[in-house]
Motif scaffolding. Structure first.
Motif, PDB file in Angstrom:
ATOM      1  N   CYS A  15       0.852  -1.178   0.000  1.00 30.09           N
ATOM      2  CA  CYS A  15       0.000   0.000   0.000  1.00 30.09           C
ATOM      3  C   CYS A  15       0.901   1.245   0.000  1.00 30.09           C
ATOM      4  O   CYS A  15       1.769   1.372   0.862  1.00 30.09           O
ATOM      5  CB  CYS A  15      -0.890   0.001   1.232  1.00 30.09           C
ATOM      6  N   CYS A  18       0.178   3.405   3.518  1.00 33.55           N
ATOM      7  CA  CYS A  18       0.612   2.979   4.845  1.00 33.55           C
ATOM      8  C   CYS A  18       1.785   2.003   4.775  1.00 33.55           C
ATOM      9  O   CYS A  18       2.400   1.713   5.782  1.00 33.55           O
ATOM     10  CB  CYS A  18      -0.544   2.369   5.619  1.00 33.55           C
ATOM     11  N   HIS A  32      -7.946  -3.776   0.712  1.00 29.50           N
ATOM     12  CA  HIS A  32      -7.173  -3.106   1.753  1.00 29.50           C
ATOM     13  C   HIS A  32      -7.743  -1.723   2.082  1.00 29.50           C
ATOM     14  O   HIS A  32      -7.941  -1.390   3.245  1.00 29.50           O
ATOM     15  CB  HIS A  32      -5.718  -2.999   1.292  1.00 29.50           C
ATOM     16  N   CYS A  39      -6.282   4.949   4.316  1.00 30.15           N
ATOM     17  CA  CYS A  39      -5.808   4.608   2.983  1.00 30.15           C
ATOM     18  C   CYS A  39      -6.881   4.911   1.946  1.00 30.15           C
ATOM     19  O   CYS A  39      -6.583   5.394   0.851  1.00 30.15           O
ATOM     20  CB  CYS A  39      -5.412   3.135   2.930  1.00 30.15           C
TER      21      CYS A  39
HETATM   22 ZN   LIG Z   1      -2.782   1.115   3.475  1.00 26.70          ZN
END
Ligand SMILES: [Zn+2]
Length: 60
Positions: A15, A18, A32, A39
């Motif tokens: 990601c 993060c 996610h 996010c």
């Molecule tokens: Zn993330």
């Protein structure tokens, strides 16, 4: 999920917001961000920026 919206993604298995590892590129990222509000928020802003810069190229 057949549309490839990740061709310019720098590192599709983590990601970018993060740094978490994703279960899979693309679909894993969608799952996610659904589970991570921060996010999701970052992705929304990112997508708006892309849409503004590349209006017409974003087919999502
Ligand atoms: Zn993330």
């Amino acid at each position: 999920m057949t549309a490839n919206t990740t061709r310019d993604w720098v590192n599709p298995v983590t990601c970018p917001f993060c740094g978490d590892e994703l279960a899979s590129p693309g679909a894993g990222f969608v799952d996610h961000i659904h589970d991570n509000d921060d996010c999701q928020d970052g992705f929304d802003h990112w997508r708006e920026n892309i849409a503004g810069d590349l209006a017409g190229e974003w087919a999502g």
